[in-house]
Design a protein around this motif. Structure first.
Motif, PDB file in Angstrom:
ATOM      1  N   THR A   1       5.050 -12.289  28.339  1.00 30.16           N
ATOM      2  CA  THR A   1       5.218 -12.859  29.676  1.00 30.16           C
ATOM      3  C   THR A   1       5.849 -11.862  30.627  1.00 30.16           C
ATOM      4  O   THR A   1       5.821 -12.063  31.837  1.00 30.16           O
ATOM      5  CB  THR A   1       6.064 -14.142  29.635  1.00 30.16           C
ATOM      6  N   THR A   2       6.443 -10.791  30.084  1.00 30.78           N
ATOM      7  CA  THR A   2       7.027  -9.746  30.918  1.00 30.78           C
ATOM      8  C   THR A   2       6.855  -8.383  30.237  1.00 30.78           C
ATOM      9  O   THR A   2       6.751  -8.310  29.015  1.00 30.78           O
ATOM     10  CB  THR A   2       8.522 -10.007  31.199  1.00 30.78           C
ATOM     11  N   ASP A   3       6.812  -7.355  31.051  1.00 29.06           N
ATOM     12  CA  ASP A   3       6.776  -5.977  30.557  1.00 29.06           C
ATOM     13  C   ASP A   3       8.038  -5.229  30.967  1.00 29.06           C
ATOM     14  O   ASP A   3       8.124  -4.021  30.791  1.00 29.06           O
ATOM     15  CB  ASP A   3       5.557  -5.233  31.112  1.00 29.06           C
ATOM     16  N   ASP A   4       8.992  -5.929  31.543  1.00 25.50           N
ATOM     17  CA  ASP A   4      10.182  -5.296  32.086  1.00 25.50           C
ATOM     18  C   ASP A   4      11.422  -5.668  31.296  1.00 25.50           C
ATOM     19  O   ASP A   4      11.808  -6.836  31.303  1.00 25.50           O
ATOM     20  CB  ASP A   4      10.352  -5.709  33.548  1.00 25.50           C
ATOM     21  N   PRO A   5      12.029  -4.763  30.588  1.00 25.53           N
ATOM     22  CA  PRO A   5      11.761  -3.326  30.522  1.00 25.53           C
ATOM     23  C   PRO A   5      10.707  -2.971  29.472  1.00 25.53           C
ATOM     24  O   PRO A   5      10.151  -1.877  29.504  1.00 25.53           O
ATOM     25  CB  PRO A   5      13.105  -2.733  30.131  1.00 25.53           C
ATOM     26  N   VAL A   6      10.457  -3.885  28.536  1.00 23.59           N
ATOM     27  CA  VAL A   6       9.435  -3.692  27.508  1.00 23.59           C
ATOM     28  C   VAL A   6       8.708  -5.012  27.318  1.00 23.59           C
ATOM     29  O   VAL A   6       9.203  -6.066  27.717  1.00 23.59           O
ATOM     30  CB  VAL A   6      10.045  -3.222  26.162  1.00 23.59           C
ATOM     31  N   PRO A   7       7.528  -5.001  26.686  1.00 21.18           N
ATOM     32  CA  PRO A   7       6.814  -6.249  26.457  1.00 21.18           C
ATOM     33  C   PRO A   7       7.651  -7.229  25.628  1.00 21.18           C
ATOM     34  O   PRO A   7       8.136  -6.901  24.544  1.00 21.18           O
ATOM     35  CB  PRO A   7       5.565  -5.821  25.693  1.00 21.18           C
ATOM     36  N   SER A   8       7.825  -8.431  26.157  1.00 21.23           N
ATOM     37  CA  SER A   8       8.536  -9.494  25.452  1.00 21.23           C
ATOM     38  C   SER A   8       8.090 -10.827  26.023  1.00 21.23           C
ATOM     39  O   SER A   8       7.389 -10.880  27.027  1.00 21.23           O
ATOM     40  CB  SER A   8      10.060  -9.319  25.577  1.00 21.23           C
ATOM     41  N   GLY A   9       8.505 -11.892  25.362  1.00 24.50           N
ATOM     42  CA  GLY A   9       8.090 -13.219  25.790  1.00 24.50           C
ATOM     43  C   GLY A   9       6.766 -13.599  25.160  1.00 24.50           C
ATOM     44  O   GLY A   9       5.773 -13.817  25.843  1.00 24.50           O
ATOM     45  N   PHE A  10       6.761 -13.688  23.828  1.00 24.85           N
ATOM     46  CA  PHE A  10       5.540 -14.022  23.099  1.00 24.85           C
ATOM     47  C   PHE A  10       5.565 -15.472  22.657  1.00 24.85           C
ATOM     48  O   PHE A  10       6.624 -16.045  22.398  1.00 24.85           O
ATOM     49  CB  PHE A  10       5.387 -13.086  21.888  1.00 24.85           C
ATOM     50  N   ALA A  11       4.382 -16.074  22.565  1.00 19.69           N
ATOM     51  CA  ALA A  11       4.255 -17.479  22.185  1.00 19.69           C
ATOM     52  C   ALA A  11       4.748 -17.699  20.755  1.00 19.69           C
ATOM     53  O   ALA A  11       4.629 -16.820  19.895  1.00 19.69           O
ATOM     54  CB  ALA A  11       2.804 -17.931  22.312  1.00 19.69           C
ATOM     55  N   HIS A  12       5.264 -18.887  20.515  1.00 24.28           N
ATOM     56  CA  HIS A  12       5.765 -19.279  19.193  1.00 24.28           C
ATOM     57  C   HIS A  12       4.586 -19.760  18.347  1.00 24.28           C
ATOM     58  O   HIS A  12       4.533 -20.917  17.909  1.00 24.28           O
ATOM     59  CB  HIS A  12       6.827 -20.361  19.363  1.00 24.28           C
ATOM     60  N   THR A  13       3.633 -18.849  18.149  1.00 19.46           N
ATOM     61  CA  THR A  13       2.397 -19.110  17.413  1.00 19.46           C
ATOM     62  C   THR A  13       2.126 -17.911  16.504  1.00 19.46           C
ATOM     63  O   THR A  13       2.688 -16.826  16.717  1.00 19.46           O
ATOM     64  CB  THR A  13       1.193 -19.268  18.369  1.00 19.46           C
ATOM     65  N   PRO A  14       1.233 -18.060  15.525  1.00 20.32           N
ATOM     66  CA  PRO A  14       0.848 -16.888  14.740  1.00 20.32           C
ATOM     67  C   PRO A  14       0.263 -15.780  15.609  1.00 20.32           C
ATOM     68  O   PRO A  14       0.549 -14.600  15.405  1.00 20.32           O
ATOM     69  CB  PRO A  14      -0.187 -17.446  13.756  1.00 20.32           C
TER      70      PRO A  14
ATOM     71  N   SER B   1      -4.013 -28.543   7.958  1.00 20.08           N
ATOM     72  CA  SER B   1      -3.034 -28.194   6.939  1.00 20.08           C
ATOM     73  C   SER B   1      -1.980 -27.209   7.436  1.00 20.08           C
ATOM     74  O   SER B   1      -1.043 -26.906   6.722  1.00 20.08           O
ATOM     75  CB  SER B   1      -3.735 -27.631   5.702  1.00 20.08           C
ATOM     76  N   GLY B   2      -2.112 -26.705   8.641  1.00 19.41           N
ATOM     77  CA  GLY B   2      -1.120 -25.779   9.156  1.00 19.41           C
ATOM     78  C   GLY B   2      -1.680 -24.912  10.258  1.00 19.41           C
ATOM     79  O   GLY B   2      -2.811 -25.088  10.689  1.00 19.41           O
ATOM     80  N   PRO B   3      -0.874 -23.959  10.718  1.00 20.92           N
ATOM     81  CA  PRO B   3      -1.330 -23.095  11.813  1.00 20.92           C
ATOM     82  C   PRO B   3      -2.459 -22.167  11.377  1.00 20.92           C
ATOM     83  O   PRO B   3      -2.582 -21.829  10.210  1.00 20.92           O
ATOM     84  CB  PRO B   3      -0.072 -22.305  12.177  1.00 20.92           C
TER      85      PRO B   3
ATOM     86  N   TYR C   1       4.165 -16.952   7.021  1.00 26.01           N
ATOM     87  CA  TYR C   1       4.398 -17.520   8.351  1.00 26.01           C
ATOM     88  C   TYR C   1       5.110 -18.862   8.241  1.00 26.01           C
ATOM     89  O   TYR C   1       4.728 -19.721   7.452  1.00 26.01           O
ATOM     90  CB  TYR C   1       3.071 -17.737   9.105  1.00 26.01           C
ATOM     91  N   ASP C   2       6.162 -19.004   9.024  1.00 22.50           N
ATOM     92  CA  ASP C   2       6.737 -20.315   9.331  1.00 22.50           C
ATOM     93  C   ASP C   2       7.338 -20.219  10.726  1.00 22.50           C
ATOM     94  O   ASP C   2       7.250 -19.185  11.374  1.00 22.50           O
ATOM     95  CB  ASP C   2       7.733 -20.792   8.260  1.00 22.50           C
ATOM     96  N   ASP C   3       7.941 -21.286  11.210  1.00 23.02           N
ATOM     97  CA  ASP C   3       8.435 -21.307  12.586  1.00 23.02           C
ATOM     98  C   ASP C   3       9.574 -20.332  12.852  1.00 23.02           C
ATOM     99  O   ASP C   3       9.845 -20.016  14.005  1.00 23.02           O
ATOM    100  CB  ASP C   3       8.899 -22.719  12.959  1.00 23.02           C
ATOM    101  N   GLU C   4      10.243 -19.873  11.816  1.00 26.77           N
ATOM    102  CA  GLU C   4      11.409 -18.999  12.010  1.00 26.77           C
ATOM    103  C   GLU C   4      11.172 -17.538  11.640  1.00 26.77           C
ATOM    104  O   GLU C   4      11.836 -16.662  12.168  1.00 26.77           O
ATOM    105  CB  GLU C   4      12.601 -19.542  11.206  1.00 26.77           C
ATOM    106  N   ARG C   5      10.272 -17.287  10.694  1.00 25.28           N
ATOM    107  CA  ARG C   5      10.041 -15.919  10.217  1.00 25.28           C
ATOM    108  C   ARG C   5       8.560 -15.735   9.915  1.00 25.28           C
ATOM    109  O   ARG C   5       7.892 -16.667   9.483  1.00 25.28           O
ATOM    110  CB  ARG C   5      10.853 -15.641   8.961  1.00 25.28           C
TER     111      ARG C   5
END
Length: 181
Positions: free
Chosen positions: A40-53, A10-12, A119-123
């Motif tokens: 996926t990176t810590d430079d300059p700060v943690p970023s690169g998170f999966a498009h998942t809950p 029924s969803g994520p 939760y949805d894919d955009e927000r």
């Protein structure tokens, strides 16, 4: 308290905790899963998170840690990397420019559980619960938007900002902490 695991078609899955390890960032323990939901990176700060809950949960916690601990030299890049454009960001940047942050947080609160309230894919919105050194628990919503292939924090403007609330009842919250194995 145990998190519900698994999901149906029924969803994520909004209740499973990310598979992460915890590291210290500026004196605060934060989750990381670089081979999974991010960052996926810590430079300059943690970023690169999966498009998942689960990626959103990791982005919410790491974003809050970055807001609290990024030093004077790196905060402008941090703000442009993890914050969504808007009045809330503009107000935060203005206020942050008047402060000096160095060193590590002494006796920080610890992230102990979360609940994805929208939760949805955009927000998405993640209610993060922390336990303070005196044992008190508070919860506060963290809003995120999917922008530029990453979850970014959406800071409310000063008139819409919500204060943290006492979080005595955590039965509807997924346990997620550095002490959990």
């Amino acid at each position: 308290m145990t998190a519900c695991s698994g999901s149906d078609d029924s969803g994520p899955d909004l209740t499973s905790a990310p598979d992460a390890t915890w590291i210290t960032r500026g004196g605060i323990l934060a989750p990381t899963a670089p081979d999974g939901d991010g960052p996926t990176t810590d430079d300059p700060v943690p970023s690169g998170f999966a498009h998942t809950p689960q990626g959103a949960v990791l982005a919410a916690i790491n974003g809050q840690v970055s807001l609290a601990t990024t030093n004077d030299e790196d905060w402008p890049v941090m703000a442009n990397t993890i914050l969504s454009p808007g009045l809330g960001k503009d107000q935060w940047v203005q206020a942050r420019s008047l402060l000096s942050v160095t060193g590590s947080v002494k006796d920080p609160a610890a992230f102990t559980c979360f609940k994805i309230t929208d939760y949805d894919d955009e927000r998405t919105q993640v209610m993060l619960t922390v336990t303070w050194p005196d044992g008190k628990k508070t919860a506060q919503p963290t809003q995120l938007a999917w922008q530029g292939n990453d979850w970014r924090l959406v800071l409310p403007d000063q008139e819409q900002a919500q204060d943290a609330v006492v979080a005595d009842d955590q039965t509807d919250c997924t346990e997620f902490s550095a002490t959990q194995s």
